[in-house]
Design a protein around this motif. Structure first.
Motif, PDB file in Angstrom:
ATOM      1  N   GLY A  88       0.812  -1.217   0.000  1.00 46.19           N
ATOM      2  CA  GLY A  88       0.000   0.000   0.000  1.00 46.19           C
ATOM      3  C   GLY A  88       0.845   1.267   0.000  1.00 46.19           C
ATOM      4  O   GLY A  88       0.528   2.237  -0.689  1.00 46.19           O
ATOM      5  N   VAL A  89       1.964   1.262   0.752  1.00 47.06           N
ATOM      6  CA  VAL A  89       2.831   2.446   0.819  1.00 47.06           C
ATOM      7  C   VAL A  89       3.418   2.781  -0.542  1.00 47.06           C
ATOM      8  O   VAL A  89       3.469   3.941  -0.959  1.00 47.06           O
ATOM      9  CB  VAL A  89       3.964   2.220   1.847  1.00 47.06           C
ATOM     10  CG1 VAL A  89       5.050   3.297   1.699  1.00 47.06           C
ATOM     11  CG2 VAL A  89       3.412   2.240   3.268  1.00 47.06           C
ATOM     12  N   PHE A  90       3.847   1.760  -1.266  1.00 42.34           N
ATOM     13  CA  PHE A  90       4.526   1.997  -2.540  1.00 42.34           C
ATOM     14  C   PHE A  90       3.574   2.109  -3.728  1.00 42.34           C
ATOM     15  O   PHE A  90       4.006   2.431  -4.829  1.00 42.34           O
ATOM     16  CB  PHE A  90       5.553   0.899  -2.809  1.00 42.34           C
ATOM     17  CG  PHE A  90       6.779   0.999  -1.945  1.00 42.34           C
ATOM     18  CD1 PHE A  90       7.702   2.001  -2.162  1.00 42.34           C
ATOM     19  CD2 PHE A  90       6.993   0.104  -0.915  1.00 42.34           C
ATOM     20  CE1 PHE A  90       8.837   2.110  -1.365  1.00 42.34           C
ATOM     21  CE2 PHE A  90       8.121   0.193  -0.110  1.00 42.34           C
ATOM     22  CZ  PHE A  90       9.043   1.203  -0.336  1.00 42.34           C
ATOM     23  N   SER A  91       2.299   1.821  -3.492  1.00 40.32           N
ATOM     24  CA  SER A  91       1.338   1.900  -4.590  1.00 40.32           C
ATOM     25  C   SER A  91       0.975   3.346  -4.887  1.00 40.32           C
ATOM     26  O   SER A  91       0.633   4.111  -3.980  1.00 40.32           O
ATOM     27  CB  SER A  91       0.062   1.114  -4.257  1.00 40.32           C
ATOM     28  OG  SER A  91       0.361  -0.261  -4.132  1.00 40.32           O
ATOM     29  N   ALA A  92       1.019   3.719  -6.141  1.00 41.23           N
ATOM     30  CA  ALA A  92       0.731   5.101  -6.555  1.00 41.23           C
ATOM     31  C   ALA A  92      -0.660   5.577  -6.146  1.00 41.23           C
ATOM     32  O   ALA A  92      -0.828   6.748  -5.791  1.00 41.23           O
ATOM     33  CB  ALA A  92       0.931   5.232  -8.062  1.00 41.23           C
ATOM     34  N   ALA A 144      15.249  -2.534  -4.075  1.00 42.50           N
ATOM     35  CA  ALA A 144      14.247  -1.462  -4.069  1.00 42.50           C
ATOM     36  C   ALA A 144      14.770  -0.221  -4.790  1.00 42.50           C
ATOM     37  O   ALA A 144      14.057   0.387  -5.600  1.00 42.50           O
ATOM     38  CB  ALA A 144      13.864  -1.112  -2.632  1.00 42.50           C
ATOM     39  N   GLY A 145      16.018   0.154  -4.517  1.00 38.38           N
ATOM     40  CA  GLY A 145      16.600   1.313  -5.179  1.00 38.38           C
ATOM     41  C   GLY A 145      16.699   1.121  -6.681  1.00 38.38           C
ATOM     42  O   GLY A 145      16.425   2.051  -7.461  1.00 38.38           O
ATOM     43  N   GLY A 146      17.058  -0.107  -7.106  1.00 38.12           N
ATOM     44  CA  GLY A 146      17.128  -0.394  -8.540  1.00 38.12           C
ATOM     45  C   GLY A 146      15.769  -0.325  -9.204  1.00 38.12           C
ATOM     46  O   GLY A 146      15.636   0.202 -10.316  1.00 38.12           O
ATOM     47  N   LEU A 147      14.750  -0.843  -8.524  1.00 34.88           N
ATOM     48  CA  LEU A 147      13.395  -0.814  -9.086  1.00 34.88           C
ATOM     49  C   LEU A 147      12.874   0.621  -9.208  1.00 34.88           C
ATOM     50  O   LEU A 147      12.248   0.982 -10.209  1.00 34.88           O
ATOM     51  CB  LEU A 147      12.446  -1.636  -8.200  1.00 34.88           C
ATOM     52  CG  LEU A 147      12.623  -3.159  -8.255  1.00 34.88           C
ATOM     53  CD1 LEU A 147      11.808  -3.838  -7.156  1.00 34.88           C
ATOM     54  CD2 LEU A 147      12.215  -3.708  -9.617  1.00 34.88           C
ATOM     55  N   VAL A 148      13.152   1.432  -8.197  1.00 31.47           N
ATOM     56  CA  VAL A 148      12.700   2.826  -8.246  1.00 31.47           C
ATOM     57  C   VAL A 148      13.414   3.580  -9.365  1.00 31.47           C
ATOM     58  O   VAL A 148      12.799   4.350 -10.112  1.00 31.47           O
ATOM     59  CB  VAL A 148      12.941   3.522  -6.896  1.00 31.47           C
ATOM     60  CG1 VAL A 148      12.620   5.016  -6.993  1.00 31.47           C
ATOM     61  CG2 VAL A 148      12.085   2.889  -5.804  1.00 31.47           C
ATOM     62  N   SER A 149      14.731   3.348  -9.496  1.00 32.31           N
ATOM     63  CA  SER A 149      15.496   4.039 -10.533  1.00 32.31           C
ATOM     64  C   SER A 149      15.035   3.639 -11.931  1.00 32.31           C
ATOM     65  O   SER A 149      14.966   4.471 -12.839  1.00 32.31           O
ATOM     66  CB  SER A 149      16.993   3.741 -10.374  1.00 32.31           C
ATOM     67  OG  SER A 149      17.475   4.242  -9.146  1.00 32.31           O
ATOM     68  N   ALA A 150      14.728   2.343 -12.107  1.00 30.17           N
ATOM     69  CA  ALA A 150      14.338   1.863 -13.429  1.00 30.17           C
ATOM     70  C   ALA A 150      12.874   2.130 -13.749  1.00 30.17           C
ATOM     71  O   ALA A 150      12.522   2.353 -14.913  1.00 30.17           O
ATOM     72  CB  ALA A 150      14.621   0.363 -13.535  1.00 30.17           C
ATOM     73  N   PHE A 151      12.019   2.112 -12.734  1.00 30.59           N
ATOM     74  CA  PHE A 151      10.582   2.253 -12.979  1.00 30.59           C
ATOM     75  C   PHE A 151      10.007   3.405 -12.140  1.00 30.59           C
ATOM     76  O   PHE A 151      10.011   4.541 -12.556  1.00 30.59           O
ATOM     77  CB  PHE A 151       9.867   0.933 -12.692  1.00 30.59           C
ATOM     78  CG  PHE A 151      10.404  -0.220 -13.502  1.00 30.59           C
ATOM     79  CD1 PHE A 151      10.067  -0.371 -14.845  1.00 30.59           C
ATOM     80  CD2 PHE A 151      11.264  -1.154 -12.928  1.00 30.59           C
ATOM     81  CE1 PHE A 151      10.573  -1.420 -15.600  1.00 30.59           C
ATOM     82  CE2 PHE A 151      11.774  -2.218 -13.670  1.00 30.59           C
ATOM     83  CZ  PHE A 151      11.429  -2.335 -15.010  1.00 30.59           C
ATOM     84  N   SER A 152       9.537   3.063 -10.940  1.00 33.34           N
ATOM     85  CA  SER A 152       8.964   4.077 -10.049  1.00 33.34           C
ATOM     86  C   SER A 152       8.832   3.457  -8.659  1.00 33.34           C
ATOM     87  O   SER A 152       9.143   2.278  -8.457  1.00 33.34           O
ATOM     88  CB  SER A 152       7.588   4.523 -10.551  1.00 33.34           C
ATOM     89  OG  SER A 152       6.672   3.431 -10.504  1.00 33.34           O
ATOM     90  N   TRP A 153       8.355   4.242  -7.689  1.00 32.21           N
ATOM     91  CA  TRP A 153       8.178   3.714  -6.334  1.00 32.21           C
ATOM     92  C   TRP A 153       7.253   2.501  -6.315  1.00 32.21           C
ATOM     93  O   TRP A 153       7.459   1.557  -5.543  1.00 32.21           O
ATOM     94  CB  TRP A 153       7.589   4.804  -5.431  1.00 32.21           C
ATOM     95  CG  TRP A 153       8.536   5.901  -5.054  1.00 32.21           C
ATOM     96  CD1 TRP A 153       8.464   7.205  -5.432  1.00 32.21           C
ATOM     97  CD2 TRP A 153       9.699   5.796  -4.219  1.00 32.21           C
ATOM     98  NE1 TRP A 153       9.505   7.924  -4.884  1.00 32.21           N
ATOM     99  CE2 TRP A 153      10.277   7.088  -4.132  1.00 32.21           C
ATOM    100  CE3 TRP A 153      10.311   4.745  -3.537  1.00 32.21           C
ATOM    101  CZ2 TRP A 153      11.428   7.353  -3.389  1.00 32.21           C
ATOM    102  CZ3 TRP A 153      11.457   5.006  -2.791  1.00 32.21           C
ATOM    103  CH2 TRP A 153      12.006   6.285  -2.732  1.00 32.21           C
ATOM    104  N   SER A 154       6.228   2.500  -7.149  1.00 34.56           N
ATOM    105  CA  SER A 154       5.248   1.405  -7.117  1.00 34.56           C
ATOM    106  C   SER A 154       5.863   0.064  -7.492  1.00 34.56           C
ATOM    107  O   SER A 154       5.320  -0.984  -7.124  1.00 34.56           O
ATOM    108  CB  SER A 154       4.067   1.722  -8.045  1.00 34.56           C
ATOM    109  OG  SER A 154       4.510   1.896  -9.378  1.00 34.56           O
TER     110      SER A 154
END
Length: 404
Positions: A295-299, A360-370
């Motif tokens: 829920g926290v990371f969902s847009a 998590a950092g790689g996923l955010v950098s490549a895509f987004s927080w979600s």
């Protein structure tokens, strides 16, 4: 009669508190990188994916050396290991303050991580030796507060870091660590660091790695730390972006959320002493972490709804380490291998700390927080499998070896 004299119990609590304090100071070394993330990024010109290694580099040694460090604690004594570990962290923090580039800073974080691992394996063993049997269970459960309390303290010190700069803050921590080592050495006597008789080192290693209990506890800590640090390593940055607040306000909000994890530790310990089954607490903790983390990371989550979910996540997460630490003596293959079992658990903790922020950092950098929700979902599936294994071992904890 097995009860301790009241005077013995009263004398033991200050020693236990001092040992827990060593854990709190050590946890500050984990959290300081998260709080200093933006400052270090700006000065050393790091991307978010690279900066995430400031958290995960801390866990590199622990990810491969937890069990060996546990065996070392069982042999050389918990007091000596705890004191050396505090000094190692202090030296690593001091060297980190003079880092000229990212590589040097990451290397010092690895060095600090070695000390952190030694301390977090040795301290529970010290507590078990210092606390009479009548309070040992409560003391071991209370040890679990060291991480959330340390993370809270370091986030609350954001104004101090702004004044000292991150390099000055590293030096400040170095002084505290080395000073605390002297205090702990004075307050904790050598008699409170017992060493058991052992078989050969190879025999102990074989007994430890062929028993299912240490593997299950270590696996639970992998999943817990992966999800916990995937969120809290970036929480100040996430809150600053999602809520539109200043960096200092984001750090204070993060500190308040993490503090609730310590409350969860205390509540979880009380529930255990009142007879609530460990599997119930583990299930509740992991369920809230997985659902709350997604829920926290969902847009689509509303702005302050993100923070509300952080609060629920933090409180329930406190149940998990309490059960793991409390279960270590029962799930150890032998009473002389409690240190090795704690080493397995802390190795799992460090593997999760290594994986969570980096992925998590790689996923955010490549895509987004979600995109971090994918990591949390996979972790939730693994948690279910490990909870099944934990419950199956509950009948005869730590007494069966794997058939090789």
């Amino acid at each position: 009669m097995s009860g301790a004299h009241p005077s013995q119990t009263a004398a033991a609590w200050p020693v236990v508190a001092l040992i827990i304090g060593a854990g709190v100071i050590s946890a500050c070394q984990v959290g300081k990188a998260s709080m200093a993330l933006k400052a270090v990024q700006g000065e050393l010109q790091l991307g978010l994916g690279t900066a995430a290694w400031l958290m995960s580099a801390f866990a590199v040694i622990g990810a491969v050396a937890g069990a060996p460090i546990g065996l070392a604690v069982d042999r050389i004594g918990a007091r000596r290991m705890a004191l050396c570990s505090l000094v190692v962290m202090g030296i690593g923090s001091a060297l980190g303050a003079f880092s000229s580039d990212a590589k040097m800073l990451l290397a010092t974080r690895v060095f600090e991580g070695l000390g952190f691992l030694g301390l977090t394996v040795a301290a529970p063993t010290l507590i078990a030796a210092a606390a009479p049997a009548s309070i040992r269970g409560r003391a071991m459960a209370l040890w679990a507060v060291f991480m959330p309390v340390g993370m809270t303290v370091v986030f609350l010190s954001a104004p101090l870091m702004s004044w000292l700069t991150w390099r000055g803050f590293w030096l400040f921590n170095a002084g505290i660590l080395i000073g605390y080592a002297a205090l702990l050495g004075w307050a904790v006597s050598a008699s409170e660091s017992f060493r058991a008789n052992h078989n050969s080192i190879l025999g102990d290693i074989r007994e430890a790695i062929t028993a299912p209990g240490p593997w299950v506890l270590g696996g639970l800590f992998v999943v817990f730390s992966c999800v916990f640090f995937a969120l809290f390593s970036f929480l100040p940055t996430l809150l600053a972006e999602r809520l539109g607040v200043s960096d200092e306000s984001a750090s204070l909000l993060s500190a308040a959320a993490i503090a609730l994890s310590g409350v969860g530790n205390i509540v979880g310990g009380q529930l255990l002493t009142r007879g609530v089954p460990s599997i119930y607490l583990l299930t509740a903790g992991f369920s809230a972490m997985v659902l709350g983390g997604i829920g926290v990371f969902s847009a689509p989550t509303l702005e302050w709804g993100v923070y509300a979910l952080c609060v629920v996540f933090a409180f329930a997460s406190g149940f998990v380490p309490v059960v793991i630490f409390k279960s270590a003596p029962d799930y150890a293959p032998h009473s002389s291998l409690v240190g090795a079992t704690l080493g397995f658990a802390m190795q799992g903790n460090n593997i999760g700390l290594l994986i969570g922020p980096v992925v998590a950092g790689g996923l955010v950098s490549a895509f987004s927080w979600s995109a971090v929700s994918l990591l949390i979902s996979v972790s939730g599936f693994l948690a279910v499998l490990l909870l099944i294994a934990f419950q199956k071992l509950h009948v005869q904890p730590g007494r069966r070896a794997l058939q090789l």
